[in-house]
Design an enzyme around this catalytic site. Structure first.
Site, short mmCIF file in Angstrom:
data_model
loop_
_atom_site.label_atom_id
_atom_site.label_comp_id
_atom_site.label_asym_id
_atom_site.label_seq_id
_atom_site.Cartn_x
_atom_site.Cartn_y
_atom_site.Cartn_z
N ARG A 63 -12.46 -26.89 41.98
CA ARG A 63 -13.42 -27.44 42.95
C ARG A 63 -12.82 -27.61 44.35
O ARG A 63 -13.49 -27.37 45.34
CB ARG A 63 -13.98 -28.77 42.44
N TYR A 93 -17.49 -22.66 23.33
CA TYR A 93 -17.83 -21.25 23.22
C TYR A 93 -17.43 -20.84 21.80
O TYR A 93 -17.00 -21.66 21.00
CB TYR A 93 -17.08 -20.44 24.28
N GLN A 96 -10.93 -13.69 32.76
CA GLN A 96 -11.23 -14.59 31.65
C GLN A 96 -12.14 -13.85 30.67
O GLN A 96 -13.20 -13.37 31.06
CB GLN A 96 -11.92 -15.86 32.15
#
Length: 408
Positions: A349, A173, A103
């Site tokens: 998760r 971002y 990423q």
């Protein structure tokens, strides 16, 4: 009438130039396991665990394209010194039969100015309550420099053995903050109309695509909804997704939501662990979390496949392959994504809780996820991202401790 067969999520699939052993991707979750911007053995082990656990591809998060774009002072950025460790990581994942993606992105107003020794950048001057500092307005020279830095990061990712890059266009971002009318108040060619606000993201994707030349896959992770009034929303995300498809710069789209700058829990759904966040924060931020944290870290009800309703609207507007993120925890959610026309699913998760979940689902489709969506894993990204409900010594969970030295 032609019947389209629903893909088997655990069968091999093609992503751009890449052949994956299945359609399950370990989503990017910042690991907190790099040290002084270098790979550690713990970081290698973290991703090898998911490769052994059966994912088709794991994602290394978050590798900043420039030093001032880091959100943590230990975060990897694409230096000569980092390359040997990154190569060791990719080799180790490949040895277990999985692919690995990097990423890449620039933290922009979410970056850590104190740790980076440089002001954070934003499309417009912005005060960040978490860092208690002002982000300065990015100049056009900054925009061009950071665009080329994305291209260089993609080239280095390919050289280090990564099979894909995931370009971060979400969570406010830097590229995402340019898309947001709430954060972007510019009056030049990078502000105002949606076409102008999307210009930076499109230039980044073009630069990355041109840099890797089809050698590795290119994924864009893009917001559908900032989760704040006046922010970027689905009505604008649809045309931006269509422009990226028209530009021919992406092999897949992964839609996300929320703002690390303004509403971080919006993406995750489930509980907001205020006490856990407060416990690891320095003063005066600790006091701020205690006093006003419930207004910044809000709780949202969890349900499986919770981003599907919005993501299917993007799905109906583009033909490019798509990755469904958000509440993918078991075989029924995976199969639902396939029926809805998504080519891949991304899990986060549930894999932190059970790194071998994909393998166990492959053996028994009725296998449930043990993740309870308490989100207590979120504050651990400062010390090594993990599920806090799993015994670190257990074979079913992670064994991360302090970073075990640099990898060279």
């Amino acid at each position: 009438m032609t019947t389209v067969e629903t893909p088997d999520v655990l069968a091999p699939a093609r992503l751009g130039p890449l052949e994956l052993r299945n359609r399950v991707i370990k989503a990017a979750t910042y690991e907190g396991l790099s040290h002084k911007s270098l790979v550690t053995q713990d970081l290698v082990d973290f991703h090898v665990g998911y490769a052994k656990g059966g994912v088709g591809m794991t994602t290394v998060a978050y590798c900043a394209v420039a030093k001032e774009g880091r959100t943590d002072r230990h975060q990897i950025h694409w230096t000569d010194e980092a390359m040997p460790g990154l190569r060791k990581l990719t080799d180790a994942v490949h040895a277990e039969g999985a692919a690995v993606s990097a990423q890449i992105g620039h933290g922009g107003p979410v970056a850590n100015p104190k740790g980076n020794g440089a002001p954070a950048l934003s499309p417009s001057k912005h005060f960040h309550a978490t860092t208690l500092s002002w982000a300065k307005e990015a100049s056009v020279d900054d925009i061009h420099r950071i665009t080329e830095a994305h291209a260089e990061a993609a080239r280095r990712a390919a050289a280090a053995g990564f099979d894909a890059v995931e370009v971060h266009l979400g969570h406010n971002y830097l590229a995402s903050s340019f898309l947001s009318p709430k954060v972007n108040h510019r009056t030049d060619a990078y502000g105002g109309s949606l076409e102008n606000r999307a210009r930076f993201a499109r230039e980044i994707m073009r630069a990355v695509h041109d840099a890797v030349g089809g050698r590795i896959a290119v994924i864009a992770k893009m917001n559908m909804d900032d989760g704040v009034p006046g922010g970027f929303w689905l009505d604008e995300a649809i045309p931006v997704a269509q422009w990226l498809e028209m530009d021919g710069t992406v092999d897949a789209l992964e839609m996300t939501a929320g703002s690390s700058l303004l509403n971080p829990m919006y993406l995750f759904k489930g509980d907001a662990p205020l006490d856990d966040f407060s416990a690891i924060m320095p003063q005066p931020i600790k006091l701020g979390v205690k006093l006003v944290g419930k207004h910044f870290l809000r709780s949202y009800p969890y349900r499986d496949a919770y981003l599907l309703e919005d993501a299917r609207q993007i799905r109906s507007a583009v033909k490019v392959p798509m990755i469904l993120l958000g509440g993918i925890t078991d075989r029924p959610a995976m199969d639902l994504a396939m029926r809805e026309g998504f080519e891949f699913v991304a899990m986060a998760r549930s894999l932190l809780r059970e790194p071998d979940l994909v393998n166990r689902i492959g053996r028994d489709a009725a296998t449930p996820s043990l993740c309870i969506h308490c989100n207590k894993c979120m504050p651990t990204n400062f010390t090594g991202t993990r599920c806090v409900l799993v015994d670190r010594g257990s074979s079913r969970g992670a064994t991360w401790g302090k970073p075990a030295g640099y990898v060279s």
